[in-house]
Design a protein around this motif. Structure first.
Motif, PDB file in Angstrom:
ATOM      1  N   LEU A  34     -62.570 -41.331  35.826  1.00  0.00           N
ATOM      2  CA  LEU A  34     -63.311 -42.816  35.517  1.00  0.00           C
ATOM      3  C   LEU A  34     -64.174 -42.135  34.801  1.00  0.00           C
ATOM      4  CD1 LEU A  34     -62.839 -44.509  39.435  1.00  0.00           C
ATOM      5  CD2 LEU A  34     -61.374 -44.664  37.388  1.00  0.00           C
ATOM      6  N   HIS A  35     -64.071 -43.459  34.277  1.00  0.00           N
ATOM      7  CA  HIS A  35     -65.341 -43.807  33.047  1.00  0.00           C
ATOM      8  C   HIS A  35     -66.269 -44.705  33.002  1.00  0.00           C
ATOM      9  CE1 HIS A  35     -64.721 -39.512  31.041  1.00  0.00           C
ATOM     10  NE2 HIS A  35     -63.177 -40.158  31.009  1.00  0.00           N
ATOM     11  N   LEU A  36     -67.373 -44.711  33.488  1.00  0.00           N
ATOM     12  CA  LEU A  36     -68.757 -45.875  33.614  1.00  0.00           C
ATOM     13  C   LEU A  36     -69.959 -46.042  32.320  1.00  0.00           C
ATOM     14  CD1 LEU A  36     -67.752 -45.351  36.482  1.00  0.00           C
ATOM     15  CD2 LEU A  36     -68.536 -47.758  36.515  1.00  0.00           C
ATOM     16  N   THR A  37     -70.118 -46.997  31.782  1.00  0.00           N
ATOM     17  CA  THR A  37     -70.836 -47.438  31.150  1.00  0.00           C
ATOM     18  C   THR A  37     -71.627 -48.606  30.722  1.00  0.00           C
ATOM     19  OG1 THR A  37     -69.129 -46.234  29.081  1.00  0.00           O
ATOM     20  CG2 THR A  37     -70.638 -47.164  28.295  1.00  0.00           C
ATOM     21  N   HIS A  38     -73.074 -48.135  30.528  1.00  0.00           N
ATOM     22  CA  HIS A  38     -73.742 -48.935  30.495  1.00  0.00           C
ATOM     23  C   HIS A  38     -74.201 -49.733  29.186  1.00  0.00           C
ATOM     24  CE1 HIS A  38     -77.458 -51.280  31.859  1.00  0.00           C
ATOM     25  NE2 HIS A  38     -77.854 -50.880  30.580  1.00  0.00           N
ATOM     26  N   ARG A  39     -74.378 -50.726  29.220  1.00  0.00           N
ATOM     27  CA  ARG A  39     -74.485 -51.683  27.331  1.00  0.00           C
ATOM     28  C   ARG A  39     -74.980 -53.020  28.135  1.00  0.00           C
ATOM     29  NH1 ARG A  39     -67.241 -50.910  26.426  1.00  0.00           N
ATOM     30  NH2 ARG A  39     -68.217 -49.119  25.796  1.00  0.00           N
ATOM     31  N   SER A  40     -75.352 -53.684  27.072  1.00  0.00           N
ATOM     32  CA  SER A  40     -75.974 -54.132  27.575  1.00  0.00           C
ATOM     33  C   SER A  40     -76.280 -55.915  28.634  1.00  0.00           C
ATOM     34  CB  SER A  40     -76.398 -55.211  25.602  1.00  0.00           C
ATOM     35  OG  SER A  40     -75.308 -55.491  25.284  1.00  0.00           O
ATOM     36  N   GLN A  41     -74.464 -55.726  28.788  1.00  0.00           N
ATOM     37  CA  GLN A  41     -74.013 -56.711  28.856  1.00  0.00           C
ATOM     38  C   GLN A  41     -74.098 -56.103  31.338  1.00  0.00           C
ATOM     39  OE1 GLN A  41     -72.565 -55.866  27.276  1.00  0.00           O
ATOM     40  NE2 GLN A  41     -70.202 -55.223  26.735  1.00  0.00           N
ATOM     41  N   GLY A  42     -74.619 -54.859  30.994  1.00  0.00           N
ATOM     42  CA  GLY A  42     -74.276 -54.451  32.246  1.00  0.00           C
ATOM     43  C   GLY A  42     -73.095 -53.377  32.412  1.00  0.00           C
ATOM     44  N   THR A  43     -72.978 -52.570  33.663  1.00  0.00           N
ATOM     45  CA  THR A  43     -71.860 -50.884  34.124  1.00  0.00           C
ATOM     46  C   THR A  43     -70.285 -51.664  33.711  1.00  0.00           C
ATOM     47  OG1 THR A  43     -73.364 -50.410  35.186  1.00  0.00           O
ATOM     48  CG2 THR A  43     -71.460 -49.716  35.221  1.00  0.00           C
ATOM     49  N   SER A  44     -70.121 -51.135  33.064  1.00  0.00           N
ATOM     50  CA  SER A  44     -68.251 -51.750  32.722  1.00  0.00           C
ATOM     51  C   SER A  44     -67.811 -50.402  33.010  1.00  0.00           C
ATOM     52  CB  SER A  44     -68.623 -52.176  31.643  1.00  0.00           C
ATOM     53  OG  SER A  44     -68.510 -51.244  30.088  1.00  0.00           O
ATOM     54  N   LEU A  45     -66.215 -50.599  33.213  1.00  0.00           N
ATOM     55  CA  LEU A  45     -65.504 -49.208  33.868  1.00  0.00           C
ATOM     56  C   LEU A  45     -64.740 -49.319  32.238  1.00  0.00           C
ATOM     57  CD1 LEU A  45     -63.503 -47.342  35.230  1.00  0.00           C
ATOM     58  CD2 LEU A  45     -62.254 -49.181  36.162  1.00  0.00           C
ATOM     59  N   SER A  46     -65.247 -48.215  31.432  1.00  0.00           N
ATOM     60  CA  SER A  46     -64.690 -48.099  30.169  1.00  0.00           C
ATOM     61  C   SER A  46     -63.591 -47.362  30.048  1.00  0.00           C
ATOM     62  CB  SER A  46     -66.237 -47.997  29.203  1.00  0.00           C
ATOM     63  OG  SER A  46     -66.664 -46.406  29.383  1.00  0.00           O
ATOM     64  N   HIS A  47     -62.912 -45.720  30.398  1.00  0.00           N
ATOM     65  CA  HIS A  47     -62.129 -45.254  30.161  1.00  0.00           C
ATOM     66  C   HIS A  47     -61.659 -44.968  31.330  1.00  0.00           C
ATOM     67  CE1 HIS A  47     -59.829 -42.987  27.333  1.00  0.00           C
ATOM     68  NE2 HIS A  47     -60.268 -41.577  27.925  1.00  0.00           N
ATOM     69  N   ILE A  48     -60.337 -44.899  31.494  1.00  0.00           N
ATOM     70  CA  ILE A  48     -59.683 -44.304  32.885  1.00  0.00           C
ATOM     71  C   ILE A  48     -58.551 -43.452  31.788  1.00  0.00           C
ATOM     72  CG2 ILE A  48     -58.083 -45.008  34.127  1.00  0.00           C
ATOM     73  CD1 ILE A  48     -59.099 -48.434  34.284  1.00  0.00           C
ATOM     74  N   GLU A  49     -58.360 -42.253  33.032  1.00  0.00           N
ATOM     75  CA  GLU A  49     -56.716 -41.394  32.856  1.00  0.00           C
ATOM     76  C   GLU A  49     -56.937 -41.089  33.724  1.00  0.00           C
ATOM     77  OE1 GLU A  49     -58.822 -37.865  31.313  1.00  0.00           O
ATOM     78  OE2 GLU A  49     -60.454 -39.277  30.932  1.00  0.00           O
ATOM     79  N   ARG A  50     -54.781 -41.591  33.547  1.00  0.00           N
ATOM     80  CA  ARG A  50     -54.468 -41.492  35.005  1.00  0.00           C
ATOM     81  C   ARG A  50     -53.139 -41.300  35.331  1.00  0.00           C
ATOM     82  NH1 ARG A  50     -51.316 -46.251  36.492  1.00  0.00           N
ATOM     83  NH2 ARG A  50     -50.585 -46.248  38.493  1.00  0.00           N
ATOM     84  N   VAL A  51     -52.793 -40.545  36.355  1.00  0.00           N
ATOM     85  CA  VAL A  51     -51.206 -39.681  36.078  1.00  0.00           C
ATOM     86  C   VAL A  51     -51.304 -39.908  37.295  1.00  0.00           C
ATOM     87  CG1 VAL A  51     -49.366 -38.047  35.742  1.00  0.00           C
ATOM     88  CG2 VAL A  51     -51.199 -38.359  33.713  1.00  0.00           C
ATOM     89  N   GLY A  52     -49.973 -40.521  37.890  1.00  0.00           N
ATOM     90  CA  GLY A  52     -49.361 -40.117  39.416  1.00  0.00           C
ATOM     91  C   GLY A  52     -50.316 -41.509  40.024  1.00  0.00           C
ATOM     92  N   PRO A  53     -50.329 -42.004  41.676  1.00  0.00           N
ATOM     93  CA  PRO A  53     -50.445 -42.651  41.664  1.00  0.00           C
ATOM     94  C   PRO A  53     -52.119 -43.528  42.145  1.00  0.00           C
ATOM     95  CG  PRO A  53     -49.545 -41.454  43.383  1.00  0.00           C
ATOM     96  CD  PRO A  53     -49.553 -40.226  42.350  1.00  0.00           C
ATOM     97  N   LEU A  54     -52.607 -42.193  41.617  1.00  0.00           N
ATOM     98  CA  LEU A  54     -53.744 -43.046  42.483  1.00  0.00           C
ATOM     99  C   LEU A  54     -54.232 -44.380  41.179  1.00  0.00           C
ATOM    100  CD1 LEU A  54     -55.414 -39.392  42.051  1.00  0.00           C
ATOM    101  CD2 LEU A  54     -55.632 -41.212  43.653  1.00  0.00           C
ATOM    102  N   SER A  55     -54.707 -44.870  41.317  1.00  0.00           N
ATOM    103  CA  SER A  55     -55.261 -46.106  40.938  1.00  0.00           C
ATOM    104  C   SER A  55     -56.987 -46.348  41.064  1.00  0.00           C
ATOM    105  CB  SER A  55     -54.143 -46.655  41.235  1.00  0.00           C
ATOM    106  OG  SER A  55     -53.877 -47.939  41.681  1.00  0.00           O
ATOM    107  N   VAL A  56     -57.252 -47.544  39.846  1.00  0.00           N
ATOM    108  CA  VAL A  56     -58.036 -48.368  40.936  1.00  0.00           C
ATOM    109  C   VAL A  56     -57.807 -50.068  40.184  1.00  0.00           C
ATOM    110  CG1 VAL A  56     -60.035 -47.144  40.570  1.00  0.00           C
ATOM    111  CG2 VAL A  56     -59.176 -48.377  38.551  1.00  0.00           C
ATOM    112  N   GLN A  57     -58.229 -50.731  41.395  1.00  0.00           N
ATOM    113  CA  GLN A  57     -57.766 -52.463  40.662  1.00  0.00           C
ATOM    114  C   GLN A  57     -59.007 -52.655  39.623  1.00  0.00           C
ATOM    115  OE1 GLN A  57     -58.898 -54.033  44.443  1.00  0.00           O
ATOM    116  NE2 GLN A  57     -56.805 -55.207  44.287  1.00  0.00           N
ATOM    117  N   LYS A  58     -59.476 -53.900  39.346  1.00  0.00           N
ATOM    118  CA  LYS A  58     -60.546 -54.289  38.222  1.00  0.00           C
ATOM    119  C   LYS A  58     -61.920 -54.072  39.091  1.00  0.00           C
ATOM    120  CE  LYS A  58     -60.640 -58.879  39.031  1.00  0.00           C
ATOM    121  NZ  LYS A  58     -60.974 -60.620  38.346  1.00  0.00           N
ATOM    122  N   ALA A  59     -63.289 -53.705  37.879  1.00  0.00           N
ATOM    123  CA  ALA A  59     -63.774 -53.497  38.807  1.00  0.00           C
ATOM    124  C   ALA A  59     -64.633 -55.084  38.661  1.00  0.00           C
ATOM    125  CB  ALA A  59     -65.213 -53.583  37.544  1.00  0.00           C
TER     126      ALA A  59
END
Length: 310
Positions: A34-59
């Motif tokens: 998971l890659h999180l980035t701070h921008r003018s509108q706040g912190t966003s989940l900007s990039h995901i690398e995913r293989v297999g059953p691990l995951s996240v819901q939206k922020a």
């Protein structure tokens, strides 16, 4: 590092191209970066690398746009022989996130069938905090089933201007179900690096042959142990740290829990320990410690994740 916006339900091209360097066979490799980035509108989940059953819901943003709340999901709900989970959290400059899990993690009894190639079950969590970022890593407990062959590793790499607060709570066996941890093994490793310097290295290896399970200098027969870590070298001065520790000691004295919890400073880290028989008590007190600590490094009071109440 360039980032790109990705849909929460899609994998990045990089994750689709990633392949483990050994034959999967009966092994299940899972990867979530998971890659999180701070921008003018706040912190966003900007990039995901995913293989297999691990995951996240939206922020989620119960505290407003500056702090993202993320729930790590592992639908199998446990780790079996041959499984290897690789979780990485990359906090971009000035980003802030709270990451937790919806339920307990589990290392199940290891299989003895030689056809699987190996019995070990592995979870590695690596956190990378860039300048002025804040990460609160607050997972639910990890249950080590009787007969497991578990490696649970947490590595924290932090810039001196960043803040990390996290805990782990380990439950050995299922004593309430009369199934204590009497066979198998567990290696638990926690490390903290600040500006590439190792500050904290904590490793315990337990097995059915280990005297640490019952010896007074080890677990003394207690099935639950926990570690709470706060690293904020620039934000919290030694004087403020002493004030904070005094407040936590007053909490423990008020609850008459000095026998079960301890707290100290080590190389600029604030470190607390629990040893006992109740994971719920450990999580409750660690949560109260977090609520005490948060005003020292964050302008907002602690907001418990909604998933904890479902």
């Amino acid at each position: 590092m360039n980032t790109q916006e990705v849909d929460d339900n899609k994998q990045s091209d990089e994750s689709l191209a990633w392949q483990p360097d050994i034959d999967l066979g009966n092994h299940w490799f899972a990867k979530l970066h998971l890659h999180l980035t701070h921008r003018s509108q706040g912190t966003s989940l900007s990039h995901i690398e995913r293989v297999g059953p691990l995951s996240v819901q939206k922020a989620f943003y119960p505290e407003g746009p500056d702090c993202a709340h993320l729930y790590l999901l592992h639908p199998p709900a446990g780790i079996v022989s041959g499984d290897e989970l690789d979780i990485q959290i990359h906090m971009g400059e000035q980003s802030q996130a709270l990451i937790t899990t919806p339920g307990a993690n589990r290392f199940y009894r290891a299989r003895t069938d030689s056809s699987i190639g190996k019995s070990q079950q592995i979870q590695r969590v690596s956190c990378y905090l860039h300048a002025k970022s804040v990460l609160e890593h607050l997972p639910q407990e990890t249950i080590i089933y009787n007969g497991a062959d578990a490696l649970n590793q947490v590595d924290i790499h932090i810039d001196s201007s960043a803040v990390y607060l996290g805990w782990d709570v380990i439950c050995l066996g299922l004593p309430a179900a009369n199934d204590p941890f009497k066979h198998g093994q567990l290696t638990q490793l926690n490390r903290v690096f600040c500006d590439n310097h190792l500050l904290f290295h904590d490793r315990i290896h337990l097995s059915s042959k280990s005297p640490l399970l019952d010896h007074s200098i080890g677990l003394a027969g207690s099935p639950v142990f926990g570690t709470f870590i706060l690293s904020a070298p620039t934000i919290i001065s030694p004087e403020k740290a002493e004030t904070l520790i005094t407040q936590i000691r007053e909490l423990l004295a008020h609850r008459d829990l000095q026998h079960a919890f301890s707290i100290t400073q080590i190389n600029g880290l604030i470190l607390a320990r629990y040893l006992g028989s109740r994971s719920d008590l450990c999580k409750q007190i660690f949560t109260q410690m977090w609520q005490i600590c948060r005003p020292y490094y964050c302008v907002r009071a602690a907001t418990s994740p909604r998933i904890w109440f479902t």
